[in-house]
Scaffold this motif. Structure first.
Motif, PDB file in Angstrom:
ATOM      1  N   ILE A   1      -1.340  -3.156  -5.771  1.00 42.55           N
ATOM      2  CA  ILE A   1      -2.723  -3.360  -5.329  1.00 42.55           C
ATOM      3  C   ILE A   1      -3.079  -4.839  -5.365  1.00 42.55           C
ATOM      4  O   ILE A   1      -3.713  -5.369  -4.438  1.00 42.55           O
ATOM      5  CB  ILE A   1      -3.690  -2.549  -6.210  1.00 42.55           C
ATOM      6  CG1 ILE A   1      -3.550  -1.056  -5.890  1.00 42.55           C
ATOM      7  CG2 ILE A   1      -5.129  -2.988  -6.005  1.00 42.55           C
ATOM      8  CD1 ILE A   1      -3.977  -0.685  -4.489  1.00 42.55           C
TER       9      ILE A   1
ATOM     10  N   TYR B   1       2.281   1.650  -3.470  1.00 44.08           N
ATOM     11  CA  TYR B   1       1.248   2.100  -4.404  1.00 44.08           C
ATOM     12  C   TYR B   1       0.998   3.599  -4.249  1.00 44.08           C
ATOM     13  O   TYR B   1       0.769   4.306  -5.239  1.00 44.08           O
ATOM     14  CB  TYR B   1      -0.057   1.332  -4.181  1.00 44.08           C
ATOM     15  CG  TYR B   1      -1.151   1.752  -5.136  1.00 44.08           C
ATOM     16  CD1 TYR B   1      -1.137   1.339  -6.458  1.00 44.08           C
ATOM     17  CD2 TYR B   1      -2.183   2.586  -4.708  1.00 44.08           C
ATOM     18  CE1 TYR B   1      -2.133   1.732  -7.345  1.00 44.08           C
ATOM     19  CE2 TYR B   1      -3.182   2.993  -5.586  1.00 44.08           C
ATOM     20  CZ  TYR B   1      -3.148   2.564  -6.900  1.00 44.08           C
ATOM     21  OH  TYR B   1      -4.121   2.968  -7.779  1.00 44.08           O
TER      22      TYR B   1
ATOM     23  N   SER C   1       0.307 -10.545  -9.532  1.00 46.78           N
ATOM     24  CA  SER C   1       1.029  -9.363  -9.067  1.00 46.78           C
ATOM     25  C   SER C   1       2.530  -9.494  -9.283  1.00 46.78           C
ATOM     26  O   SER C   1       3.203  -8.505  -9.610  1.00 46.78           O
ATOM     27  CB  SER C   1       0.739  -9.118  -7.578  1.00 46.78           C
ATOM     28  OG  SER C   1       1.225 -10.185  -6.779  1.00 46.78           O
TER      29      SER C   1
ATOM     30  N   ASN D   1      -0.184  -0.854 -10.409  1.00 50.52           N
ATOM     31  CA  ASN D   1      -1.269  -1.772 -10.082  1.00 50.52           C
ATOM     32  C   ASN D   1      -0.793  -3.074  -9.453  1.00 50.52           C
ATOM     33  O   ASN D   1      -1.548  -3.733  -8.735  1.00 50.52           O
ATOM     34  CB  ASN D   1      -2.092  -2.083 -11.330  1.00 50.52           C
ATOM     35  CG  ASN D   1      -2.928  -0.897 -11.778  1.00 50.52           C
ATOM     36  OD1 ASN D   1      -3.269  -0.037 -10.970  1.00 50.52           O
ATOM     37  ND2 ASN D   1      -3.251  -0.830 -13.056  1.00 50.52           N
TER      38      ASN D   1
ATOM     39  N   ARG E   1       1.854   4.318  -7.792  1.00 54.53           N
ATOM     40  CA  ARG E   1       0.593   4.028  -8.485  1.00 54.53           C
ATOM     41  C   ARG E   1       0.736   2.875  -9.459  1.00 54.53           C
ATOM     42  O   ARG E   1       0.186   2.891 -10.557  1.00 54.53           O
ATOM     43  CB  ARG E   1       0.092   5.280  -9.229  1.00 54.53           C
ATOM     44  CG  ARG E   1      -0.190   6.464  -8.324  1.00 54.53           C
ATOM     45  CD  ARG E   1      -1.327   6.145  -7.378  1.00 54.53           C
ATOM     46  NE  ARG E   1      -1.528   7.231  -6.414  1.00 54.53           N
ATOM     47  CZ  ARG E   1      -2.435   7.209  -5.454  1.00 54.53           C
ATOM     48  NH1 ARG E   1      -3.217   6.129  -5.321  1.00 54.53           N
ATOM     49  NH2 ARG E   1      -2.566   8.200  -4.610  1.00 54.53           N
TER      50      ARG E   1
ATOM     51  N   LEU F   1       0.828  -1.206   0.000  1.00 51.05           N
ATOM     52  CA  LEU F   1       0.000   0.000   0.000  1.00 51.05           C
ATOM     53  C   LEU F   1       0.860   1.253   0.000  1.00 51.05           C
ATOM     54  O   LEU F   1       0.539   2.248  -0.669  1.00 51.05           O
ATOM     55  CB  LEU F   1      -0.943  -0.001   1.207  1.00 51.05           C
ATOM     56  CG  LEU F   1      -2.037  -1.075   1.196  1.00 51.05           C
ATOM     57  CD1 LEU F   1      -2.851  -1.027   2.489  1.00 51.05           C
ATOM     58  CD2 LEU F   1      -2.949  -0.897  -0.014  1.00 51.05           C
TER      59      LEU F   1
END
Length: 387
Positions: free
Chosen positions: A45, A36, A93, A42, A40, A33
């Protein structure tokens, strides 16, 4: 993992391993988190979601081990759903950490969730309920499919294939021990302990993969902020920062200023791609010649600069070596000027002096090396004789 085995009914190990697994998952969730919020990306996340499910899974195991009254049996569809769905998210991920994936791959979590939800939905559509053994077989088949896809699709596409393959091997052993317990109902004490430890080992391996990748990305971001994207040399701002630092300490340093001769003509006649190749070739030569004795940078356009910081290195020899190698190894020549730092001279002034010496080389025949001090002496001689 909470196994209802009498041998472990009074042992603290199930609680300890479950707490360790939940703690690792929590740390990775927070880390993802945080990353991110900074980048930013993905991938963070997806990985945060995976470790949220893992933390939930281990939280249920902590409750089971602590109270001795499991909320769900080890073979529970709910636990299997959480375990498998987190594994799918984790694999997606990990791939996304290293490369962009096609839009269709974003539908994989939804497809996986639908397949995993099938045993929960079937009783409402069918007049009978699936036998528990068939539910276990169904989840085992999905798990084997997920492991197979992870080996052939994920491992070759990431930067740490051996480490991740090791993690998958750990997961396979864990899966085998789960299957043995489900279908045969007995494991030796040693295998029971191994089954408890394997999830923590798997999470730890994934943690190190994530940590190393974050370090790589941070290094890449930092390097892109201080280097020129085409040549790989320091950009002008960072080069001048180093120069000002050395000049402020009044160290014995020298600045070398290089300009590729007839570069505009090369651009016009052979194209930008060819000109970029030549620029990178000259930059590589400069970097090789300055290795261990100084730093190099791109000042702008076809202008490349260097800073000689080694007291034993002679800037005239370094500059001449660069000029000779460029003339002999590439299709262009360069004009070079250099200047030695003297007391009271600032970093930007030193660079201007080297630039003036380079301009002298450029306007008096090109493909030569000029010393700023010699130019200053030559310009002072007529004044002295006139006086």
């Amino acid at each position: 993992m909470s196994y209802e085995l009498n041998y472990w009914s009074t042992s603290p190990l199930p609680t300890i391993f479950a707490v360790c697994g939940a703690y690792i998952a929590l740390m990775m969730l927070i880390m993802c988190l945080f990353m991110y919020s900074k980048q930013r990306k993905n991938a963070y996340i997806y990985m945060a979601a995976a470790f949220f499910f893992i933390m939930t899974y281990e939280g249920l195991n902590i409750h089971s081990a602590w109270t001795g009254k499991p909320v769900f049996s080890p073979e529970s569809d709910v636990l299997r759903f959480i375990q498998l769905f987190s594994f799918v998210l984790l694999n997606i991920s990990v791939v996304m950490l290293y490369r962009k994936i096609r839009t269709m791959h974003y539908w994989l979590p939804l497809l996986s969730a639908a397949l995993l939800m099938l045993p929960f939905m079937l009783p409402s559509f069918l007049p009978y309920t699936l036998d528990p053994i068939w539910q276990s077989i169904y989840f085992d088949v999905l798990q084997l499919a997920a492991l197979y896809l992870a080996y052939i699709q994920v491992t070759p596409r990431i930067g740490q294939p051996i480490k991740y393959a090791l993690g998958l091997a750990v997961y396979v052993i864990w899966t085998i021990l789960q299957a043995v317990h489900t279908y045969y109902g007995s494991l030796s004490p040693a295998l029971q302990g191994l089954a408890l430890a394997l999830p923590v080992l798997f999470y730890s391996i994934v943690f190190f993969i994530l940590f190393r990748r974050i370090v790589e990305l941070m290094q890449s971001i930092y390097r892109s902020a201080i280097t020129d994207g085409l040549t790989g040399l320091y950009n002008r701002r960072h080069f001048m920062k180093h120069l000002d630092h050395y000049a402020a300490q009044e160290l014995k340093i020298s600045a070398i200023f290089c300009d590729i001769d007839n570069f505009k003509k090369l651009n016009d006649t052979q194209g930008h791609a060819r000109a970029d190749e030549v620029l990178k070739q000259v930059a590589a030569i400069m970097e090789e010649e300055l290795e261990g004795i100084g730093i190099t940078g791109r000042y702008g356009g076809e202008e490349l600069v260097a800073l000689v910081v080694d007291r034993k290195a002679k800037p005239a020899q370094v500059a001449e070596k660069i000029r000779a190698r460029v003339a002999g190894e590439s299709i262009v020549t360069i004009s070079i000027g250099y200047s030695v730092l003297r007391k009271g001279v600032r970093g930007d002034e030193l660079m201007k002096q080297a630039d003036k010496a380079m301009y002298h080389s450029k306007t008096t025949g090109k493909n030569k090396v000029s010393d700023y001090r010699s130019l200053k002496t030559a310009s002072a001689e007529p004044t002295e004789s006139a006086g």
